[in-house]
Design a protein around this motif. Structure first.
Motif, short mmCIF file in Angstrom:
data_model
loop_
_atom_site.label_atom_id
_atom_site.label_comp_id
_atom_site.label_asym_id
_atom_site.label_seq_id
_atom_site.Cartn_x
_atom_site.Cartn_y
_atom_site.Cartn_z
N GLU A 194 0.83 -1.21 0.00
CA GLU A 194 0.00 0.00 0.00
C GLU A 194 0.86 1.26 0.00
OE1 GLU A 194 -3.24 0.27 -0.38
OE2 GLU A 194 -3.48 -1.90 -0.51
N LYS A 195 1.90 1.26 0.81
CA LYS A 195 2.76 2.45 0.90
C LYS A 195 3.58 2.63 -0.38
CE LYS A 195 2.73 2.55 5.91
NZ LYS A 195 1.62 3.50 5.93
N ALA A 196 3.98 1.52 -1.00
CA ALA A 196 4.73 1.61 -2.26
C ALA A 196 3.88 2.18 -3.39
CB ALA A 196 5.25 0.23 -2.65
N GLY A 197 2.59 2.33 -3.17
CA GLY A 197 1.70 2.90 -4.18
C GLY A 197 2.02 4.34 -4.54
N ILE A 198 2.84 5.02 -3.74
CA ILE A 198 3.22 6.41 -4.07
C ILE A 198 4.40 6.46 -5.03
CG2 ILE A 198 2.34 7.25 -1.86
CD1 ILE A 198 5.29 7.73 -1.01
N PHE A 199 5.06 5.31 -5.29
CA PHE A 199 6.19 5.27 -6.22
C PHE A 199 5.69 5.48 -7.65
CE2 PHE A 199 8.61 2.10 -3.25
CZ PHE A 199 8.82 3.13 -2.34
#
Length: 442
Positions: A190-195
């Motif tokens: 979920e956090k890697a979704g900003i990459f």
């Protein structure tokens, strides 16, 4: 639609900004409504885009500190800097910073009206609406760099409608399981979704989930990992940063206290390294920025006696860091803990980390439906094995209070000048004590 008033107001009366915020809180049927489709539509109608580099920061803990360090160093370098950070403690305006100064009511209202004019029949949560408004404000401010703090998760967070030039994930731990999943692998995804493809993606978690690495590789992001692409070393006097092509030596420790701040500072320096050709920052500007950075309630030690520590630790990972920081402070005869939390948090896990470090517990109700009651917190303390004695002068107590201000007043009345008071848990707990201190309790 405009919410204005021509009548003079005293300090206790709602302002037009207060009226806006009250309206936004009442509108949407859900407080949290994950997904970016509605926000993306309104963003397009607004024509919202940034003409400068954007740094986005997500993470379970440490994202606020990382944002504040970046802002401080970039301001020292003379750049025009915008910052969106949350939540606020005393005034909503704290969330929107332009060149280190909170936005005015008038600036915020102008952006609220712009969002309102474009949303049509699209329903937005309080967070979605205010996020769009603050990003609109920052995009209109002729800035040279913008720093955006993600609210919850990353992939489905409203902030993620913007494509960041630099995306940072600070730490990944179990929190917000109802929305993000119940494992580090799920939360890491979920956090890697900003990459973004072809853009710099930085992770300062020492043990990043494989899901984060896999996602970055799958989309073709330029992934920087702590220990592989950047690192830090240090002793008691100073520390050093080493990146792919840049070193920063003989740095003073950040003014933000705590065991994890070098992880956050290293992530910030990795971001500056990636931007070194667009936004060069000198060694002295880095040093000065780190030693002068300010951020409320991140292991913030207030002056005076008894010692008061403010910390927004509201998950087990942050509570473990708080416990470690308390251990490093030296001897205090008694520690008083003022604690209030949301009922969807891992309260058992938080208390387990701090059990044995706090002698006198002052648990408090909070003025939100999501909040755990003081009675529930007392029960959780007993379940983790905190044994309270009821007699006067007892070495260990648990007392319940209707609000943080009364809990703080009670702790002050009992604490000796060499004792310490630790205020932690929800931002609302810390904000309640901040307000009490501002109104005269010290």
């Amino acid at each position: 639609m405009s919410i204005t008033s021509n009548t003079p107001v005293d300090a206790s009366s709602p302002t037009p900004l207060d009226n806006w915020l009250a309206l936004l809180e009442s509108r949407h049927f859900k407080t949290i409504d994950m997904g970016v489709d509605r926000v993306q539509l309104v963003k397009q109608r607004l024509g919202l885009q940034f003409a400068c580099p954007v740094i986005m920061v997500a993470g379970t803990n440490g994202k606020g500190s990382t944002c504040a360090m970046l802002e401080s160093m970039l301001l020292r370098a003379g750049y025009k800097v915008g910052l969106y950070i949350k939540p606020h403690f005393l005034k909503f305006n704290e969330r929107a910073q332009v060149n280190g100064v909170s936005a005015t009511d008038e600036e915020l209202i102008a952006s609220f009206e712009a969002v309102e004019a474009q949303r049509g029949d699209i329903s937005l949560t309080y967070f979605e609406f205010t996020t769009l408004a603050i990003m609109h404000l920052l995009a209109s401010a002729n800035l040279e760099v913008v720093i955006l703090e993600v609210g919850l998760g990353g992939r489905l967070d409203a902030v993620n409608v913007i494509d960041a030039d630099i995306a940072i994930v600070t730490s990944i731990d179990i929190d917000h399981t109802d929305y993000l999943g119940d494992t580090r692998e799920k939360i890491g995804f979920e956090k890697a979704g900003i990459f973004r493809a072809g853009k710099t993606a930085i992770c300062s978690d020492p043990v990043p989930p494989q899901s984060l690495i896999d996602h970055a590789n799958a989309i073709g992001a330029d992934l920087w990992l702590l220990g592989r692409d950047f690192n830090y070393t240090g002793d008691k006097q100073q520390w050093n940063y080493g990146g792919r092509s840049q070193r920063r030596n003989s740095l003073g420790y950040p003014s933000l206290r705590g065991a994890n701040q070098l992880l956050n500072a290293s992530a910030a320096l990795a971001a500056l390294e990636a931007l070194r050709f667009q936004l060069p920052v000198s060694a002295q500007e880095v040093r000065t920025g780190l030693v002068t950075v300010e951020l409320p309630a991140r292991f913030q030690v207030m002056p005076g006696q008894p010692l008061v520590v403010l910390d927004v630790a509201h998950n087990p990972h942050a509570a473990a860091t708080l416990g470690q920081n308390l251990d490093n402070m030296g001897f205090h005869p008694y520690t008083f803990g003022i604690f209030g939390a949301m009922q969807d948090k891992d309260i058992h896990g938080i208390l387990t980390q701090l059990k044995g470090r706090i002698d006198h517990w002052c648990v408090t109700d909070l003025p939100l439906p999501r909040a755990a009651t003081a009675e529930q917190l007392k029960q959780q303390l007993q379940e983790v094995g905190v044994v309270a004695q009821e007699a006067a002068g007892a070495e260990s107590t648990i007392q319940m209070f209707p609000n943080p201000a009364q809990a703080y007043a009670n702790a002050l009345s009992r604490a000796g000048e060499n004792d310490r008071i630790v205020v932690f848990g929800s931002f609302v707990t810390v904000a309640g004590v901040m307000k009490a201190r501002k109104s005269g309790f010290h």
